[in-house]
Design a protein around this motif. Structure first.
Motif, short mmCIF file in Angstrom:
data_model
loop_
_atom_site.label_atom_id
_atom_site.label_comp_id
_atom_site.label_asym_id
_atom_site.label_seq_id
_atom_site.Cartn_x
_atom_site.Cartn_y
_atom_site.Cartn_z
N SER A 12 7.80 7.82 -1.64
CA SER A 12 6.50 7.40 -1.14
C SER A 12 6.67 6.60 0.14
CB SER A 12 5.74 6.59 -2.21
OG SER A 12 6.53 5.53 -2.69
N LEU A 13 5.54 6.37 0.78
CA LEU A 13 5.51 5.58 2.01
C LEU A 13 4.85 4.25 1.70
CD1 LEU A 13 5.84 5.39 5.12
CD2 LEU A 13 3.53 6.32 5.28
N LEU A 14 5.47 3.17 2.10
CA LEU A 14 4.96 1.82 1.86
C LEU A 14 4.52 1.19 3.16
CD1 LEU A 14 4.68 -0.86 0.20
CD2 LEU A 14 7.06 -1.29 0.84
N THR A 15 3.31 0.65 3.16
CA THR A 15 2.85 -0.21 4.24
C THR A 15 2.66 -1.58 3.61
OG1 THR A 15 1.72 1.64 5.29
CG2 THR A 15 1.11 -0.57 6.03
N LEU A 16 3.39 -2.57 4.09
CA LEU A 16 3.37 -3.90 3.49
C LEU A 16 2.61 -4.88 4.37
CD1 LEU A 16 4.27 -6.10 1.50
CD2 LEU A 16 6.40 -6.27 2.82
N PHE A 17 1.57 -5.46 3.78
CA PHE A 17 0.85 -6.58 4.39
C PHE A 17 1.33 -7.82 3.66
CE2 PHE A 17 -1.84 -2.89 4.92
CZ PHE A 17 -2.37 -3.04 6.19
N VAL A 69 0.86 -1.18 0.00
CA VAL A 69 0.00 0.00 0.00
C VAL A 69 0.90 1.23 0.00
CG1 VAL A 69 -1.84 1.23 1.20
CG2 VAL A 69 -1.76 -1.29 1.27
N LEU A 70 0.86 1.97 -1.11
CA LEU A 70 1.70 3.16 -1.25
C LEU A 70 0.88 4.41 -0.97
CD1 LEU A 70 3.61 2.26 -4.50
CD2 LEU A 70 4.54 2.34 -2.20
N VAL A 130 0.58 -6.21 9.30
CA VAL A 130 1.56 -5.29 8.71
C VAL A 130 2.95 -5.87 8.95
CG1 VAL A 130 2.58 -2.98 8.82
CG2 VAL A 130 0.10 -3.27 9.05
N ARG A 131 3.69 -6.10 7.87
CA ARG A 131 5.04 -6.65 7.98
C ARG A 131 6.12 -5.59 7.97
NH1 ARG A 131 4.38 -11.45 10.20
NH2 ARG A 131 2.90 -12.69 9.02
N SER A 132 5.80 -4.41 7.38
CA SER A 132 6.80 -3.36 7.33
C SER A 132 6.14 -2.04 6.98
CB SER A 132 7.88 -3.68 6.29
OG SER A 132 8.86 -2.67 6.24
N VAL A 133 6.73 -0.97 7.45
CA VAL A 133 6.42 0.38 7.01
C VAL A 133 7.77 0.97 6.59
CG1 VAL A 133 5.56 2.65 7.67
CG2 VAL A 133 4.47 0.58 8.59
N ALA A 134 7.84 1.41 5.33
CA ALA A 134 9.14 1.84 4.80
C ALA A 134 9.00 3.06 3.91
CB ALA A 134 9.76 0.69 3.99
N ASP A 135 10.07 3.85 3.88
CA ASP A 135 10.19 4.91 2.89
C ASP A 135 10.71 4.27 1.61
OD1 ASP A 135 9.38 7.04 4.56
OD2 ASP A 135 11.41 7.21 5.39
#
Length: 139
Positions: free
Chosen positions: A92-97, A74-75, A108-113
């Motif tokens: 962008s900001l990434l939220t990874l499921f 999810v960007l 949620v496995r990660s939140v990353a720039d």
């Protein structure tokens, strides 16, 4: 200055790269990178390091071959910057499921720039360098 069309094309490039991964077509995402591109996973990522050039295609094929893994990247908060001379950057900001099993629990496995340096190649935008820089690593 980037045209409105360039800005839209750059955003679509980044969105499409993750959409392909999430929809079982990760190998096709390698075509969105320049031939000499780099893909860097920063500190906090499961596999820290940089892969380059043809190794990106191999990594994307390996991701596609992970049949039981379901993910959604999810960007949000995209910022497009003109870097001049056929170059641009998309942040962008990434939220990874992501789940490797059939239970499909939305964890949620990660939140990353995400920092994508992009370049015009034969009139089309391509990713020349992608940095995935975890901010949070939920666990």
């Amino acid at each position: 200055m980037l045209s409105t069309q360039d800005q839209l094309d750059l955003a679509q490039l980044v969105y499409r790269s993750f959409w392909l991964i999430d929809n079982g077509q990760a190998a096709q995402s390698a075509h969105l990178f320049a031939a000499d591109a780099s893909l860097t996973f920063g500190p906090g990522a499961p596999m820290v390091g940089t892969i380059e050039g043809p190794a990106i295609a191999a990594a994307m094929q390996a991701r596609q071959d992970q049949a039981g893994v379901t993910s959604r990247h999810v960007l949000s908060n995209p910022i497009v910057s003109d870097e001049g001379e056929g170059r641009a950057q998309v942040r962008s900001l990434l939220t990874l499921f992501r789940t490797p099993d059939a239970d499909l629990a939305p964890v949620v496995r990660s939140v990353a720039d995400i920092i994508d340096d992009c370049v015009l190649v034969n009139g089309a935008w391509r990713i020349s360098a992608r940095q995935i820089l975890p901010v949070f690593s939920p666990g």
